[in-house]
Design a protein around this motif. Structure first.
Motif, PDB file in Angstrom:
ATOM      1  N   TRP A  43       0.755  -1.245   0.059  1.00 34.37           N
ATOM      2  CA  TRP A  43       0.004   0.131   0.053  1.00 34.37           C
ATOM      3  C   TRP A  43       0.938   1.215  -0.020  1.00 34.37           C
ATOM      4  CZ3 TRP A  43      -5.121   0.052  -0.921  1.00 34.37           C
ATOM      5  CH2 TRP A  43      -6.005  -1.076  -0.565  1.00 34.37           C
ATOM      6  N   LYS A  44       2.081   1.279   0.116  1.00 33.91           N
ATOM      7  CA  LYS A  44       3.157   2.284   0.259  1.00 33.91           C
ATOM      8  C   LYS A  44       2.853   3.227  -0.703  1.00 33.91           C
ATOM      9  CE  LYS A  44       6.902   2.129   2.312  1.00 33.91           C
ATOM     10  NZ  LYS A  44       8.217   1.834   2.631  1.00 33.91           N
ATOM     11  N   PRO A  45       2.926   3.112  -2.247  1.00 33.14           N
ATOM     12  CA  PRO A  45       2.802   4.034  -3.204  1.00 33.14           C
ATOM     13  C   PRO A  45       1.456   4.749  -3.166  1.00 33.14           C
ATOM     14  CG  PRO A  45       3.558   2.082  -4.054  1.00 33.14           C
ATOM     15  CD  PRO A  45       3.191   1.522  -2.797  1.00 33.14           C
ATOM     16  N   GLY A  46       0.383   4.049  -2.647  1.00 33.99           N
ATOM     17  CA  GLY A  46      -0.919   4.490  -2.664  1.00 33.99           C
ATOM     18  C   GLY A  46      -0.933   5.850  -1.702  1.00 33.99           C
ATOM     19  N   TRP A  47      -0.306   5.445  -0.326  1.00 32.68           N
ATOM     20  CA  TRP A  47      -0.342   6.105   0.886  1.00 32.68           C
ATOM     21  C   TRP A  47       0.683   7.610   0.533  1.00 32.68           C
ATOM     22  CZ3 TRP A  47      -4.119   6.492   3.972  1.00 32.68           C
ATOM     23  CH2 TRP A  47      -4.810   5.442   4.412  1.00 32.68           C
ATOM     24  N   LEU A  48       1.511   7.297  -0.235  1.00 31.82           N
ATOM     25  CA  LEU A  48       2.683   8.321  -0.456  1.00 31.82           C
ATOM     26  C   LEU A  48       2.056   9.192  -1.504  1.00 31.82           C
ATOM     27  CD1 LEU A  48       6.055   6.381  -0.578  1.00 31.82           C
ATOM     28  CD2 LEU A  48       5.125   7.820   1.307  1.00 31.82           C
ATOM     29  N   ALA A  49       1.513   8.637  -2.407  1.00 34.29           N
ATOM     30  CA  ALA A  49       0.580   9.453  -3.385  1.00 34.29           C
ATOM     31  C   ALA A  49      -0.594  10.370  -2.969  1.00 34.29           C
ATOM     32  CB  ALA A  49       0.108   8.760  -4.617  1.00 34.29           C
ATOM     33  N   LEU A  50      -1.136   9.736  -1.827  1.00 36.32           N
ATOM     34  CA  LEU A  50      -2.244  10.587  -1.146  1.00 36.32           C
ATOM     35  C   LEU A  50      -1.522  11.555  -0.450  1.00 36.32           C
ATOM     36  CD1 LEU A  50      -5.220  10.887  -0.471  1.00 36.32           C
ATOM     37  CD2 LEU A  50      -4.861   9.196   1.318  1.00 36.32           C
ATOM     38  N   GLY A  51      -0.471  11.411   0.369  1.00 36.46           N
ATOM     39  CA  GLY A  51       0.279  12.306   1.155  1.00 36.46           C
ATOM     40  C   GLY A  51       0.792  13.321   0.073  1.00 36.46           C
ATOM     41  N   ALA A  52       1.395  13.112  -0.889  1.00 38.56           N
ATOM     42  CA  ALA A  52       1.868  13.957  -1.562  1.00 38.56           C
ATOM     43  C   ALA A  52       0.830  15.233  -2.217  1.00 38.56           C
ATOM     44  CB  ALA A  52       2.647  13.561  -2.803  1.00 38.56           C
ATOM     45  N   ALA A  53      -0.380  14.525  -2.839  1.00 36.74           N
ATOM     46  CA  ALA A  53      -1.339  15.287  -3.032  1.00 36.74           C
ATOM     47  C   ALA A  53      -2.108  16.089  -1.958  1.00 36.74           C
ATOM     48  CB  ALA A  53      -2.424  14.242  -3.790  1.00 36.74           C
ATOM     49  N   SER A  54      -2.153  15.857  -0.852  1.00 33.33           N
ATOM     50  CA  SER A  54      -2.648  16.446   0.363  1.00 33.33           C
ATOM     51  C   SER A  54      -1.730  17.482   0.714  1.00 33.33           C
ATOM     52  CB  SER A  54      -2.776  15.369   1.322  1.00 33.33           C
ATOM     53  OG  SER A  54      -3.699  14.434   1.418  1.00 33.33           O
ATOM     54  N   ILE A  55      -0.370  17.428   0.788  1.00 35.87           N
ATOM     55  CA  ILE A  55       0.492  18.340   0.959  1.00 35.87           C
ATOM     56  C   ILE A  55       0.258  19.422  -0.061  1.00 35.87           C
ATOM     57  CG2 ILE A  55       2.801  19.235   1.322  1.00 35.87           C
ATOM     58  CD1 ILE A  55       3.124  16.385   2.813  1.00 35.87           C
ATOM     59  N   GLY A  56       0.508  18.934  -1.547  1.00 34.26           N
ATOM     60  CA  GLY A  56       0.527  19.960  -2.447  1.00 34.26           C
ATOM     61  C   GLY A  56      -0.936  20.770  -2.577  1.00 34.26           C
ATOM     62  N   CYS A  57      -1.991  20.090  -2.255  1.00 33.07           N
ATOM     63  CA  CYS A  57      -3.310  20.808  -2.282  1.00 33.07           C
ATOM     64  C   CYS A  57      -3.203  21.959  -1.278  1.00 33.07           C
ATOM     65  CB  CYS A  57      -4.410  19.786  -2.300  1.00 33.07           C
ATOM     66  SG  CYS A  57      -4.799  19.015  -3.823  1.00 33.07           S
ATOM     67  N   GLY A  58      -2.921  21.344  -0.068  1.00 32.49           N
ATOM     68  CA  GLY A  58      -2.824  22.357   0.940  1.00 32.49           C
ATOM     69  C   GLY A  58      -1.844  23.435   0.891  1.00 32.49           C
ATOM     70  N   ILE A  59      -0.803  23.465   0.056  1.00 38.01           N
ATOM     71  CA  ILE A  59       0.110  24.654  -0.273  1.00 38.01           C
ATOM     72  C   ILE A  59      -0.559  25.488  -1.288  1.00 38.01           C
ATOM     73  CG2 ILE A  59       2.343  25.156  -1.294  1.00 38.01           C
ATOM     74  CD1 ILE A  59       3.311  22.573  -0.213  1.00 38.01           C
ATOM     75  N   TRP A  60      -1.163  24.759  -2.243  1.00 41.77           N
ATOM     76  CA  TRP A  60      -1.748  25.707  -3.434  1.00 41.77           C
ATOM     77  C   TRP A  60      -3.072  26.398  -2.788  1.00 41.77           C
ATOM     78  CZ3 TRP A  60      -6.566  25.899  -5.822  1.00 41.77           C
ATOM     79  CH2 TRP A  60      -6.669  26.601  -7.032  1.00 41.77           C
ATOM     80  N   THR A  61      -3.618  25.759  -2.117  1.00 40.21           N
ATOM     81  CA  THR A  61      -4.903  26.402  -1.376  1.00 40.21           C
ATOM     82  C   THR A  61      -4.739  27.547  -0.509  1.00 40.21           C
ATOM     83  OG1 THR A  61      -6.287  24.002  -1.377  1.00 40.21           O
ATOM     84  CG2 THR A  61      -7.163  26.022   0.044  1.00 40.21           C
ATOM     85  N   MET A  62      -3.514  27.346   0.381  1.00 43.67           N
ATOM     86  CA  MET A  62      -3.215  28.364   1.232  1.00 43.67           C
ATOM     87  C   MET A  62      -2.733  29.547   0.414  1.00 43.67           C
ATOM     88  SD  MET A  62       0.108  29.795   2.199  1.00 43.67           S
ATOM     89  CE  MET A  62      -0.027  31.291   3.184  1.00 43.67           C
ATOM     90  N   HIS A  63      -1.890  29.412  -0.542  1.00 41.28           N
ATOM     91  CA  HIS A  63      -1.421  30.585  -1.552  1.00 41.28           C
ATOM     92  C   HIS A  63      -2.608  31.488  -1.946  1.00 41.28           C
ATOM     93  CE1 HIS A  63       1.331  32.752  -4.292  1.00 41.28           C
ATOM     94  NE2 HIS A  63       0.280  32.621  -5.264  1.00 41.28           N
TER      95      HIS A  63
END
Length: 279
Positions: A43-63
């Motif tokens: 399950w590692k690739p899926g969790w890491l992809a979800l984590g990257a998308a979450s951080i990326g969306c958080g950064i973009w939304t914050m900006h």
């Protein structure tokens, strides 16, 4: 002439909302990283992809929440749709590289430093690409020293957040790491915005045909915000991800320890022999 810049058009509403979204994205992303250290490798690739998308969306939304509060009094502000969307893709992709490095190589000094630099540069790249999407009736310039400081803040804080996420796996520690990530993104953003100056053209005719901040950003923010909420649901319904290794495994560990101390049925204890009964 020099434009009059106001980064807090709505007071503290946009900075606080932006910080909260950065922390939410950071919390979800960092917990997903921790989850890869606790669960099965499949399950590692899926969790890491979800984590990257979450951080990326958080950064973009914050900006872009913060940019809703940004104005230049002498001119309207517009945004190029393509570059705005591209900045979201860049945030997810570049942060994903750093997340996958930590997820697969752990918290060694070399891998952590590399992941922190890449993640911090991803934050900076998203910011300045988002700024490139902004159009005003004038020329935008930046102070190089302040820009360099903003990038340094992003790299250092992102490295600290990743280190905390993979070194100490408890829920409260990851929560603290998400606050560090929120500080990294917010601090980098407002430091970078302090480097901005706008020279407004004398001609009052707009030189761009993009949408205004409100008409473009508010609808576009709906998608990443909904994604973060759905990612939060995934986190809430995964006990191992919420509780962490210590809390989740403690009962099973205790049960295994108790079972190991019990005398097996049908076998004599060490040092004893079977007896057929009284002689």
């Amino acid at each position: 002439m020099e434009g009059t810049i106001d980064g807090f058009r709505y007071g503290w509403v946009t900075p606080v909302a932006a910080f909260v979204m950065a922390c939410l994205g950071g919390a979800l992303g960092l917990r997903c990283i921790v989850r890869t250290l606790l669960g099965t490798a499949s399950w590692k690739p899926g969790w890491l992809a979800l984590g990257a998308a979450s951080i990326g969306c958080g950064i973009w939304t914050m900006h872009f929440i913060a940019m809703i509060g940004f104005q230049v009094e002498e001119t309207r502000i517009g945004y190029h749709v393509g570059l705005t969307v591209l900045s979201l893709a860049v945030a997810i992709a570049v942060v994903g590289v750093g997340v996958f490095i930590v997820g697969y190589r752990g918290a060694g000094r070399g891998s952590l430093s590399l992941a922190g630099v890449i993640t911090g540069l991803g934050v900076a790249a998203m910011h300045y690409l988002g700024m490139a999407a902004m159009h005003v009736n004038g020329d935008i310039s930046y102070d190089p020293r302040t820009v360099a400081l903003s990038v340094l803040i992003a790299v250092v804080a992102a490295t600290a957040a990743l280190w905390a996420a993979v070194t100490v796996r408890g829920f409260l520690t990851s929560l603290g790491a998400s606050l560090v990530m929120g500080v990294a993104v917010s601090g980098m953003h407002y430091t970078a915005m302090a480097a901005v100056s706008v020279h407004v053209h004398d001609d009052t005719t707009p030189t761009w045909s993009g949408d205004t901040a409100t008409s473009l950003l508010l609808p576009m923010l709906i998608g990443p915000v909904v994604f973060l909420l759905l990612a939060g649901v995934v986190v809430m319904f995964d006990p191992l991800l919420v509780l962490g290794d210590g809390e989740w495994n403690r009962p099973s560990r205790a049960g295994r320890a108790a079972a190991a101390t019990e005398e097996p049925v049908g076998r004599p204890a060490p040092g004893r022999s079977w007896s057929a009964g009284p002689r």
